[in-house]
Design a protein around this motif. Structure first.
Motif, PDB file in Angstrom:
ATOM      1  N   LEU A  75       0.829  -1.211   0.000  1.00 14.97           N
ATOM      2  CA  LEU A  75       0.000   0.000   0.000  1.00 14.97           C
ATOM      3  C   LEU A  75       0.864   1.263   0.000  1.00 14.97           C
ATOM      4  CD1 LEU A  75      -2.802  -1.204   2.439  1.00 14.97           C
ATOM      5  CD2 LEU A  75      -3.049  -0.754  -0.026  1.00 14.97           C
ATOM      6  N   ARG A  76       1.984   1.222   0.708  1.00 14.67           N
ATOM      7  CA  ARG A  76       2.902   2.374   0.704  1.00 14.67           C
ATOM      8  C   ARG A  76       3.553   2.528  -0.664  1.00 14.67           C
ATOM      9  NH1 ARG A  76       6.649   3.008   5.863  1.00 14.67           N
ATOM     10  NH2 ARG A  76       6.873   5.046   4.906  1.00 14.67           N
ATOM     11  N   ASP A  77       3.966   1.407  -1.267  1.00 13.82           N
ATOM     12  CA  ASP A  77       4.598   1.465  -2.592  1.00 13.82           C
ATOM     13  C   ASP A  77       3.649   2.047  -3.638  1.00 13.82           C
ATOM     14  OD1 ASP A  77       6.885   0.330  -1.513  1.00 13.82           O
ATOM     15  OD2 ASP A  77       6.545  -1.654  -2.395  1.00 13.82           O
ATOM     16  N   ARG A  78       2.357   1.808  -3.473  1.00 12.95           N
ATOM     17  CA  ARG A  78       1.351   2.315  -4.419  1.00 12.95           C
ATOM     18  C   ARG A  78       0.874   3.712  -4.051  1.00 12.95           C
ATOM     19  NH1 ARG A  78      -2.457  -2.689  -4.028  1.00 12.95           N
ATOM     20  NH2 ARG A  78      -3.998  -1.307  -4.968  1.00 12.95           N
ATOM     21  N   GLY A  79       1.408   4.280  -2.967  1.00  8.72           N
ATOM     22  CA  GLY A  79       1.060   5.635  -2.576  1.00  8.72           C
ATOM     23  C   GLY A  79      -0.291   5.757  -1.892  1.00  8.72           C
ATOM     24  N   LEU A  80      -0.799   4.645  -1.325  1.00  7.09           N
ATOM     25  CA  LEU A  80      -2.093   4.667  -0.656  1.00  7.09           C
ATOM     26  C   LEU A  80      -1.964   4.866   0.851  1.00  7.09           C
ATOM     27  CD1 LEU A  80      -3.808   1.796  -2.667  1.00  7.09           C
ATOM     28  CD2 LEU A  80      -3.846   4.253  -3.121  1.00  7.09           C
ATOM     29  N   LEU A  81      -0.793   4.547   1.381  1.00  3.51           N
ATOM     30  CA  LEU A  81      -0.458   4.784   2.791  1.00  3.51           C
ATOM     31  C   LEU A  81       0.862   5.522   2.832  1.00  3.51           C
ATOM     32  CD1 LEU A  81      -0.940   1.463   4.858  1.00  3.51           C
ATOM     33  CD2 LEU A  81      -2.235   3.570   5.100  1.00  3.51           C
ATOM     34  N   GLU A  82       1.021   6.364   3.848  1.00  2.90           N
ATOM     35  CA  GLU A  82       2.308   7.004   4.060  1.00  2.90           C
ATOM     36  C   GLU A  82       2.662   6.901   5.535  1.00  2.90           C
ATOM     37  OE1 GLU A  82       1.858  10.993   2.656  1.00  2.90           O
ATOM     38  OE2 GLU A  82       0.457  11.547   4.228  1.00  2.90           O
ATOM     39  N   GLY A  83       3.945   6.969   5.812  1.00  4.96           N
ATOM     40  CA  GLY A  83       4.382   6.834   7.189  1.00  4.96           C
ATOM     41  C   GLY A  83       5.346   7.915   7.608  1.00  4.96           C
ATOM     42  N   GLN A  84       5.275   8.229   8.890  1.00  8.44           N
ATOM     43  CA  GLN A  84       6.191   9.183   9.505  1.00  8.44           C
ATOM     44  C   GLN A  84       6.763   8.533  10.761  1.00  8.44           C
ATOM     45  OE1 GLN A  84       7.002  12.169   8.199  1.00  8.44           O
ATOM     46  NE2 GLN A  84       5.662  11.669   6.485  1.00  8.44           N
ATOM     47  N   PRO A  85       8.048   8.729  11.021  1.00  8.17           N
ATOM     48  CA  PRO A  85       8.618   8.170  12.252  1.00  8.17           C
ATOM     49  C   PRO A  85       7.908   8.730  13.480  1.00  8.17           C
ATOM     50  CG  PRO A  85      10.353   8.931  10.782  1.00  8.17           C
ATOM     51  CD  PRO A  85       9.052   9.404  10.209  1.00  8.17           C
ATOM     52  N   ASP A  86       7.721   7.880  14.462  1.00  6.48           N
ATOM     53  CA  ASP A  86       7.115   8.289  15.733  1.00  6.48           C
ATOM     54  C   ASP A  86       8.085   9.225  16.446  1.00  6.48           C
ATOM     55  OD1 ASP A  86       6.630   8.136  18.673  1.00  6.48           O
ATOM     56  OD2 ASP A  86       5.043   6.756  18.083  1.00  6.48           O
ATOM     57  N   GLU A  87       7.566  10.322  16.980  1.00  8.28           N
ATOM     58  CA  GLU A  87       8.405  11.290  17.685  1.00  8.28           C
ATOM     59  C   GLU A  87       9.083  10.673  18.910  1.00  8.28           C
ATOM     60  OE1 GLU A  87       9.021  14.574  16.848  1.00  8.28           O
ATOM     61  OE2 GLU A  87       7.971  14.139  14.975  1.00  8.28           O
ATOM     62  N   ALA A  88       8.356   9.823  19.642  1.00 10.71           N
ATOM     63  CA  ALA A  88       8.889   9.238  20.878  1.00 10.71           C
ATOM     64  C   ALA A  88       9.786   8.032  20.611  1.00 10.71           C
ATOM     65  CB  ALA A  88       7.740   8.828  21.801  1.00 10.71           C
ATOM     66  N   ASP A  89       9.505   7.296  19.547  1.00  7.00           N
ATOM     67  CA  ASP A  89      10.269   6.083  19.242  1.00  7.00           C
ATOM     68  C   ASP A  89      10.511   6.051  17.738  1.00  7.00           C
ATOM     69  OD1 ASP A  89      11.335   3.569  18.844  1.00  7.00           O
ATOM     70  OD2 ASP A  89       9.653   2.477  19.729  1.00  7.00           O
ATOM     71  N   ARG A  90      11.661   6.503  17.310  1.00  2.00           N
ATOM     72  CA  ARG A  90      11.969   6.635  15.882  1.00  2.00           C
ATOM     73  C   ARG A  90      11.935   5.302  15.144  1.00  2.00           C
ATOM     74  NH1 ARG A  90      11.517  11.555  14.125  1.00  2.00           N
ATOM     75  NH2 ARG A  90      13.246  11.524  12.680  1.00  2.00           N
ATOM     76  N   ARG A  91      11.922   4.187  15.872  1.00  2.00           N
ATOM     77  CA  ARG A  91      11.839   2.874  15.218  1.00  2.00           C
ATOM     78  C   ARG A  91      10.428   2.588  14.727  1.00  2.00           C
ATOM     79  NH1 ARG A  91      13.617  -0.721  19.989  1.00  2.00           N
ATOM     80  NH2 ARG A  91      12.302   0.852  20.936  1.00  2.00           N
ATOM     81  N   SER A  92       9.427   3.208  15.348  1.00  2.63           N
ATOM     82  CA  SER A  92       8.030   3.016  14.964  1.00  2.63           C
ATOM     83  C   SER A  92       7.629   4.015  13.890  1.00  2.63           C
ATOM     84  CB  SER A  92       7.103   3.208  16.167  1.00  2.63           C
ATOM     85  OG  SER A  92       7.176   2.111  17.037  1.00  2.63           O
ATOM     86  N   ILE A  93       6.830   3.547  12.966  1.00  3.46           N
ATOM     87  CA  ILE A  93       6.321   4.398  11.891  1.00  3.46           C
ATOM     88  C   ILE A  93       4.818   4.571  12.092  1.00  3.46           C
ATOM     89  CG2 ILE A  93       6.006   4.618   9.391  1.00  3.46           C
ATOM     90  CD1 ILE A  93       8.934   4.743  10.248  1.00  3.46           C
ATOM     91  N   ARG A  94       4.390   5.817  12.141  1.00  5.44           N
ATOM     92  CA  ARG A  94       2.969   6.156  12.249  1.00  5.44           C
ATOM     93  C   ARG A  94       2.397   6.250  10.833  1.00  5.44           C
ATOM     94  NH1 ARG A  94       0.990   5.318  17.192  1.00  5.44           N
ATOM     95  NH2 ARG A  94       2.679   5.627  18.672  1.00  5.44           N
ATOM     96  N   LEU A  95       1.366   5.464  10.567  1.00  2.00           N
ATOM     97  CA  LEU A  95       0.824   5.359   9.216  1.00  2.00           C
ATOM     98  C   LEU A  95      -0.489   6.115   9.066  1.00  2.00           C
ATOM     99  CD1 LEU A  95       1.635   1.594   8.990  1.00  2.00           C
ATOM    100  CD2 LEU A  95       2.668   3.353   7.562  1.00  2.00           C
ATOM    101  N   THR A  96      -0.635   6.763   7.929  1.00  2.00           N
ATOM    102  CA  THR A  96      -1.882   7.459   7.594  1.00  2.00           C
ATOM    103  C   THR A  96      -2.230   7.149   6.141  1.00  2.00           C
ATOM    104  OG1 THR A  96      -0.663   9.458   7.017  1.00  2.00           O
ATOM    105  CG2 THR A  96      -1.567   9.357   9.238  1.00  2.00           C
ATOM    106  N   VAL A  97      -3.505   7.240   5.869  1.00  2.00           N
ATOM    107  CA  VAL A  97      -4.007   7.021   4.515  1.00  2.00           C
ATOM    108  C   VAL A  97      -3.788   8.304   3.712  1.00  2.00           C
ATOM    109  CG1 VAL A  97      -6.075   6.487   3.163  1.00  2.00           C
ATOM    110  CG2 VAL A  97      -5.722   5.395   5.386  1.00  2.00           C
ATOM    111  N   THR A  98      -3.241   8.159   2.511  1.00  2.00           N
ATOM    112  CA  THR A  98      -3.060   9.316   1.632  1.00  2.00           C
ATOM    113  C   THR A  98      -4.408   9.694   1.013  1.00  2.00           C
ATOM    114  OG1 THR A  98      -2.638   7.973  -0.320  1.00  2.00           O
ATOM    115  CG2 THR A  98      -0.708   8.557   1.036  1.00  2.00           C
TER     116      THR A  98
END
Length: 154
Positions: A75-98
């Motif tokens: 879904l990310r490769d197709r541009g349907l989801l995007e992620g941002q690193p979590d502010e508190a834990d840079r290992r986690s990615i917070r995902l949102t729908v584009t």
């Protein structure tokens, strides 16, 4: 050994769900984005829970981590989801729908609603409520045998 009435009920439910899923898949594949059932469910999860993580979805859905990772990557490769690193834990990615993901999900949701409406065509509101109550009782019986096995993404 002859089938019991319980066997007949579940054979009927099983056949019904195969038929229903076939129609759902056909509707989803007819959309511009060609979503699978699980991709539609993943977009739905992140639409309701923007900023959730892959781990949140795994916990919510009870699905295999590798399966969820593949779905999210696609879904990310197709541009349907995007992620941002979590502010508190840079290992986690917070995902949102584009915006594209939201549009694809809305088309898929509309198509699924059309299949749902066709499936219950001719049933009165009271019939639907009675069916829901009966299915709830069956689910309760199964939960009593093995609690907390339901998944929301199925």
């Amino acid at each position: 050994m002859p089938m019991t009435l319980a066997d007949e009920v579940f054979e009927s439910l099983h056949g019904l769900m195969h038929q229903y899923r076939h129609l759902q898949y056909r509707a989803l594949r007819g959309g511009a984005e060609e979503l699978t059932h699980m991709e539609h469910k993943v977009l739905g999860f992140f639409s309701v829970h923007p900023g959730a993580t892959q781990s949140d979805l795994v916990q919510h859905a009870g699905r295999d981590k590798a399966q969820v990772a593949r779905l999210i990557k696609g879904l990310r490769d197709r541009g349907l989801l995007e992620g941002q690193p979590d502010e508190a834990d840079r290992r986690s990615i917070r995902l949102t729908v584009t915006a594209e993901g939201a549009a694809a999900h809305e088309v898929a949701r509309t198509q699924a609603s059309q299949v749902n409406a066709q499936a219950v065509a001719g049933l009165e509101e009271g019939d639907c409520r009675q069916l829901l109550a009966l299915l709830g009782r069956i689910r309760g019986n199964l939960d009593a045998v093995q609690p907390d096995t339901r998944t929301a993404v199925d």
